[in-house]
Every structure is written in C-alpha cells, then in structure tokens.
Design a protein around this motif. Structure first.
Motif, short mmCIF file in Angstrom:
data_model
loop_
_atom_site.label_atom_id
_atom_site.label_comp_id
_atom_site.label_asym_id
_atom_site.label_seq_id
_atom_site.Cartn_x
_atom_site.Cartn_y
_atom_site.Cartn_z
N LYS A 1 0.86 -1.05 0.01
CA LYS A 1 0.16 -0.03 0.09
C LYS A 1 1.11 1.36 -0.13
O LYS A 1 0.45 2.28 -0.61
N ASP B 1 2.94 0.13 -7.11
CA ASP B 1 3.77 -0.05 -8.36
C ASP B 1 4.14 1.02 -9.31
O ASP B 1 5.09 1.43 -9.52
N VAL B 2 3.05 2.10 -9.23
CA VAL B 2 3.34 3.26 -10.06
C VAL B 2 4.16 4.29 -9.72
O VAL B 2 4.56 5.04 -10.08
N SER C 1 7.30 3.76 -8.90
CA SER C 1 8.45 3.50 -9.25
C SER C 1 8.31 3.42 -10.90
O SER C 1 9.04 3.42 -11.63
N PHE D 1 13.81 -14.68 -5.15
CA PHE D 1 12.44 -14.99 -5.33
C PHE D 1 11.78 -15.57 -4.01
O PHE D 1 10.56 -15.54 -3.65
N LYS E 1 7.98 -14.63 -3.35
CA LYS E 1 7.16 -15.35 -4.14
C LYS E 1 5.61 -15.46 -3.80
O LYS E 1 4.79 -15.74 -4.51
N ASN E 2 5.34 -15.44 -2.68
CA ASN E 2 4.14 -15.43 -2.08
C ASN E 2 3.05 -14.20 -2.20
O ASN E 2 1.99 -13.82 -1.73
N ASP E 3 4.10 -13.03 -2.50
CA ASP E 3 3.13 -11.98 -2.58
C ASP E 3 2.38 -11.89 -3.61
O ASP E 3 2.54 -12.59 -4.74
N ARG E 4 1.58 -10.74 -3.64
CA ARG E 4 0.49 -10.84 -4.85
C ARG E 4 1.06 -9.93 -5.96
O ARG E 4 0.45 -10.10 -6.94
N HIS E 5 2.09 -9.23 -5.70
CA HIS E 5 2.44 -8.22 -6.77
C HIS E 5 4.16 -7.92 -6.42
O HIS E 5 4.26 -7.52 -5.54
N PHE E 6 5.07 -8.07 -7.17
CA PHE E 6 6.26 -7.34 -7.29
C PHE E 6 6.83 -7.36 -8.38
O PHE E 6 6.52 -7.77 -9.47
N VAL E 7 7.96 -6.41 -8.52
CA VAL E 7 8.69 -6.13 -9.64
C VAL E 7 9.99 -6.27 -9.46
O VAL E 7 10.55 -5.92 -8.72
N LEU E 8 10.74 -6.70 -10.72
CA LEU E 8 12.32 -6.68 -10.85
C LEU E 8 12.56 -5.44 -11.75
O LEU E 8 12.06 -5.44 -12.80
N VAL E 9 13.09 -4.43 -11.25
CA VAL E 9 13.61 -3.29 -12.11
C VAL E 9 14.91 -3.03 -12.27
O VAL E 9 15.82 -3.38 -11.39
#
Lengths: 477, 221
Positions: free
Chosen positions: B147, B151-152, B154, B177, B181-189
């Motif tokens: 929260k 995502d936005v 970054s 990972f 890996k149990n997250d609802r959302h993540f990103v590799l930048v």
C-alpha cells in the motif's frame, strides 16, 4: 469451422522490398552480436546446461500440463482472480467482450502479446466500437500503419525512421523530425493519457507459474506495468502452454529469455502478478486458451514446439528469414518457429508450404534457448504434408510424389545413378552460358525463372579419381 | 454436475487424451537436469562493485553510500542536477530512520503522498523506493508492491531512485524469489524504461522513468 486461406510463402516473397530485407538483416545482426557477448560472459558450458534445464523443465511442464494447469487455476482463484477457459479465438472474444460490456469499457490499453495477435482480438473489439491502443512502441507504430508485426519482439523493424515520422505527421497531426528520441517522446505523451484514462488493460503473459498461480510479464518499456496497474480491470490472455512448474523454473527461464531476445542479461521490468491486490486493478481475469495447442501436444514428434518462449532468436539467425523478412510467412509467427507453429496451429493444408521455407541448416535448433529440434519437426511436418494427415488434406501433388519415388529408385542403384549423372551433364552442357545455366526445362525452370543456376565445373567422379591418383604419386593439388 | 465449465472439461479431456494421463495421477518431481545451480556470491565488496557496474551498464547511475553525510550530499546533488521540485516516497521505515522527508523539504522539495491521485504521481519529478532484494549479476532491484509502495510509484515519476540496503544484495534470482514469491505483486527493475523499436536505436524513458539511480546504503544513522 471456417477454412483458413492457404499461405503462399513463395508468392509473398516476391512482394518484399529490398529496404525491408536490409532492415531485417540489420536488426537481426545487432541482436545476434549482443547475444553472443552475453552468452560468452555467462560461459559457454554453463549456457548449454541452462538450455538443457530450460528444455527439460518446459517438457516436464508439457508432459504434466493438465495437472499444472489445474494447480495454477486453483492458486489464481484463491488469490481473488477469475479464471476462464477458451478453446478458440471466438471463445476468447466473447469472454473479453462480456467483461468489457459489464464494466462499460470504451477504451482499452494493450501490452504486446503474440497470442492476442493469433486470435485477432483487436479486430473483434473494434468491431464492437471499443478502441484499443497497442502501447508497446513498435506495436503502436505497426497498428497505426495498419500492418502486421514483422518480428515477434521487434514488430516495427521493417520500417525506417523516416516512414515512422511520416506516419506520425499524418495520423497524430504532429510536427516531427525522423529522430527516434523525438518520435518516442511523442508516443509517450499520447499513450500516457491513454494509460491514465483506460477502462481496461489487456496483456498476454510470458509465463504462468503453477506453484503460486503467478503471471510473469517481461517488458522493457514499462507499458506492461502501466496496463496492468492503472486500469480498474486487467485481463490476461495466456496460451495453456505457458505454464512453468515452480519459481526455480522461472529463474532458469528468465535467464534464458532476455539473453536470447536482445542480448540483454535482463529486461528493464519483470512483473509478477498473483490474483488481485490492494491498490491494483479491482478485477483480474485470466483467460487460458487452447486454440490448437492440445492437438500439438497429441503429436509426439511435434510437441516440443510447445516449449517455445517466443524469443525470436531463431528468426535472427535464419538465412531464409534474413532474405525474406517476417511478412513472407503470412502469419503471426514468422521464421523457423513460425514454419512449424503455423502449420501445427492452422493445419498443414493452409500452412504446409511453410515447412519447405527452410534450408534445414539447423542454426535455429542450435540457437533455440529451449533446444526445440526445429529441423526434425520440419521434416516430420513435411512428411505429414506429403502423406496427408488427419488435420488437412495433402498439399503436395501426385506428380511430385511420383518424381520423388523415381528419384529414390535412381539413387538406390549405383549404376543407374552413374548413368543419370552422365546424362545430366551432357544435357546441361547445351544450356550452359559461361558459369551459369540460364534456363532449364519444366519443372526445373521454377528455379531458373528467378535466379541463375551454377553450371557444374566438371565431373565429380573423374575429379575424385584423379585426386586419388595424384595423392598416391605425391602430387598436391 | 461438475463445478467447472463444459469448455474447461473439454480442454482437459483433450489434454489427457494427448498425454494418456488421468486426473487422479500426481505430478512426478522435476528431473535433476531441469535444475540449474544458482550463482554463488563473491565477497560483499565485490558484490557491491558488480551491482554498481551493472546498473551503469543499464544507463543508470549507481553510488555506494557509506555514511549519513554521503547520503545527504548525494540527495542534494540529485535534487540540484535533476531539477527535482516534487517527490513521492514509499512508506518504508528506511526513509524515517534516515530523515529523508526532512532532507527533501529542507531543499525545497514538495512531498506528495504515495496514495494520492495517479495524475499527481504522474506529474511528480522523483519517486523513491526501497529495494527488498537486489541482484548484482544484472543490476536488478526487487520492489515488493505494498500500500505504501504502489507499483506506479517507481513508474510514473520521471526520475526513479532506489535505495538498496547493503544486506539486500542476493547472489541469485532464486534467493530473491524465495522472499517475495507469495506476494500478490512485485517487480524486478533493471534500469530505465527503454526501447529500441525504431531502427534499433536505444531510447530511454519511453513510458516509465527517464532517469534511474541506485544507491547502495551501508548501515548508518
């Protein structure tokens, strides 16, 4: 079912412009040079082990596809996502249109996705008055030009910056020079507004991790993140073969993918989406599409084609693709992988000709990050074309089959072969014009109509014998 | 009646007939040949060096920050060089313990809440995130979506600064990972938003940030 129009590869190649072929070669060469660098850095031996792992885990997933799909479905639903199943394009269209109308969606932003090209989704949406923006820069350009992508990871590679600038001036009513930086900035402004106001985002998926039901999106531009984070609804349309068993597998595949696509070690963004999340889209829909994939799985000799991760390396290295460009393949998937996937998906009746659009040199199988034996599958499909299969009727005429049989008879007998070879030389001598044979009788004139045929320099057997004799007497040639 | 749609049942029937399998059978384990040993870490200093090198290869700017003083100086330089007037920070304890908000305000930068309207975020100059893991092999930062760190954050601002606690460096993607890996959302930048779709010319900042900074921060206060 509607019958698909037959793809005329040979005919298509005649309408290709030399500029397009030059652009294709430049793009392919750039990608290959960079790829070779990152593979060298990774270590050749490690790279081969990684490819083996990629192949084996993809095939393990295919051999247990039903169970992994059930696992992924369960996890996505547990994370608040909705899972839909579709057998063909029409079923996806009706699922997507249904969700769109439920939310009163007028504008959609889309991430580049081969599977949505395969099912011509944009067409179906636009027919219902919904506007769809392709947001990957190359795809945005190709869409505006009303064309089809010519490469799966570089869709606009066949267009020059001057052509793109003309297109922007005409369609977007902007003043611009043919500068890639300026053109990109214009697209950024136009599309950012679309991202912020779209009612729905549509993506494909590079992978679907069964262990947790996680959708993996591999992108560079950031449009994938925009489309899947900003609009209130996200629909992901994914072929059922995209499944990976677990996260360890995902690490292997991501290492293979970026290096094979563009020679990068990793793309700018890798996004991992599991169902719905606080602050993200309110709804997440996963549409799992068969569209001929289960039929490919049933063909033991062709099923490895399902391991494909759409990297495009086989296109970049293919001598045929490099001469004709992507559009010649007349379908969504061009190049060597297209020569097997298209006939497998559309049937050999419609696309069997593509299996002959190859020299069988094997470079594609050697570069393939998941070791798909493309040449073996090509041969298998050629056989299916000639013998006929239960997918479509044979596309090769009886005349050629008879000629092939006669050829085999001659080749099998040393005496007949020698006689035929001598006869051939004598007959060709009359048609010789310097080093070239300019014309041949039908059906061999199909070759000499478009390019010269090199005249034999002499008799191979005679040369071989004299070479042996010289060797014995110690004379070097 | 089945709880599944008839279409689903037909697809599964086709798959099972293609494979000659049954619904009840369990999945065998993956063969050893389908596994690839993760990369081994070098010494911590070499890992930091590699991270910096790889970020710069991706056209990003990377720094190794060893003290609060260095942090303050780097932040002031960034604000000055990039003309930062507005910034959005993720809700991470790192910012508070390092007084990031106060430092920005002192330099005349307006702070925007990460939960504000997306158009406000899009107009924001700088987004600051904290990496949950980082991969020196590729110059990659792993950002878990929460929260406080949507995502936005970054993605929409024109400049992205990732703060990487030194201990977040992981040798291989596999270790990174494991935590997320149990997250609802993540990103590799890994670097700026980029494209080479027009004549293979590399262009930065096509949809996301045009400028990308990674600061590896040793423990300091």
């Amino acid at each position: 079912m509607e019958k698909t129009a037959k793809i005329d590869f040979r005919g298509n190649t005649r309408s290709m412009s030399p500029a397009m072929v030059a652009a294709t070669q430049k793009s392919a060469r750039t990608a290959l040079v960079k790829r070779a660098e990152v593979v060298r850095e990774f270590g050749e031996e490690s790279w081969q082990k990684l490819r083996r792992a990629g192949h084996d885990l993809r095939m393990h997933a295919m051999m247990n596809l039903d169970r992994y799909l059930a696992m992924a479905e369960e996890k996505v639903v547990a994370a608040g996502g909705q899972v839909h199943w579709a057998r063909d394009a029409e079923e996806v269209h009706s699922i997507v249109l249904d969700i769109a109308s439920r939310h009163g969606v007028r504008n959609i932003v889309k991430v580049k996705s081969m599977v949505t090209e395969e099912i011509e989704l944009n067409h179906a949406l636009q027919n219902r008055g919904i506007s769809v923006y392709e947001t990957d820069l190359g795809e945005f350009i190709v869409q505006m030009a009303g064309q089809r992508p010519s490469h799966i990871t570089a869709p606009a590679l066949h267009m020059t910056k001057e052509e793109i600038a003309d297109l922007f001036r005409e369609k977007l009513k902007v003043e611009t020079t043919p500068d890639p930086g300026m053109l990109t900035e214009i697209a950024r402004k136009v599309l950012r507004e679309e991202f912020l106001s779209a009612g729905m985002g549509i993506s494909g998926g590079n992978f679907l991790i069964a262990e947790t039901g996680t959708l993996v999106l591999v992108t560079n531009e950031g449009n994938g993140r925009m489309c899947t984070s900003l609009p209130p609804v996200h629909i992901a349309i994914v072929g059922i073969e995209k499944i990976l068993p677990d996260w360890e597998s995902a690490a292997v595949m991501l290492k293979l993918l970026a290096r094979s696509v563009s020679g990068s070690k990793i793309t700018a963004y890798n996004t991992f989406i599991t169902g719905v999340r606080e602050g993200g889209p309110k709804e997440f829909h996963l549409v799992l599409l068969d569209n001929g994939r289960s039929r490919i799985l049933a063909d033991e000799k062709a099923r490895e084609a399902l391991a494909c991760i759409r990297c495009g390396a086989c296109m970049n290295i293919c001598p045929v693709y490099n001469q004709v460009g992507g559009h010649a393949y007349g379908a969504v998937y061009p190049g060597p992988i297209g020569s097997i996937l298209t006939p497998l998906l559309l049937g050999t009746g419609a696309a069997g000709g593509l299996t002959f659009a190859s020299t069988l040199c094997g470079a594609c199988s050697e570069i393939c990050p998941v070791m798909i034996p493309i040449t073996e599958i090509l041969l298998h499909l050629r056989r299916r074309c000639v013998e006929g299969d239960d997918v479509e009727s044979p596309s090769v005429s009886g005349k050629i089959r008879t000629a092939a049989r006669a050829g085999r008879y001659v080749m099998e007998s040393p005496l007949l072969y020698r006689v035929a070879a001598r006869l051939g030389n004598v007959l060709l001598e009359n048609r010789r014009d310097g080093d070239w044979i300019k014309s041949m009788p039908a059906p061999l004139d199909r070759w000499t109509m478009s390019r010269p045929f090199p005249a034999p320099e002499g008799d191979f057997r005679a040369w071989w014998k004299s070479r042996k004799k010289k060797k014995e007497t110690g004379v070097n040639e | 009646m089945s709880k599944y749609s008839p279409t689903r049942e037909k697809i599964f029937a086709a798959l099972r007939s293609a494979l000659g399998s049954s619904a009840a059978s369990t999945i065998p384990p993956l063969p050893d040949s389908a596994r690839f040993s993760p990369r081994n870490a070098e010494t911590p200093d070499l890992e930091v060096e590699r991270m910096i090198r790889e970020v710069e290869r991706l056209s990003g700017r990377a720094l190794n920050i060893r003290s609060q003083d260095e942090f303050v100086r780097a932040l002031e330089a960034l604000i000055r060089d990039e003309g930062v007037r507005t910034a959005v920070l993720s809700g991470h304890p790192f910012h508070e313990s390092h007084g990031v908000t106060e430092l920005l305000k002192r330099s005349g930068v307006d702070i925007v809440s990460p939960e504000s309207d997306r158009r406000r975020l899009a107009d924001c100059d700088l987004g600051i995130t904290v990496a949950d893991a980082a991969l020196p092999e590729t110059g990659t930062s792993l950002l878990r979506t929460t929260k406080g760190q949507p995502d936005v954050l970054s993605l929409l601002p024109r400049i992205h600064l990732v703060l990487v606690p030194r201990e977040a460096l992981k040798a291989d993607m596999q270790q990174a990972f494991a935590a997320a890996k149990n997250d609802r959302h993540f990103v590799l930048v890994s670097g700026c938003s980029r494209t080479a779709d027009i004549e293979k010319v590399l262009t930065l900042g096509v949809h996301g940030p045009k400028s990308f900074h990674v600061w590896i921060c040793s423990q300091f206060n």
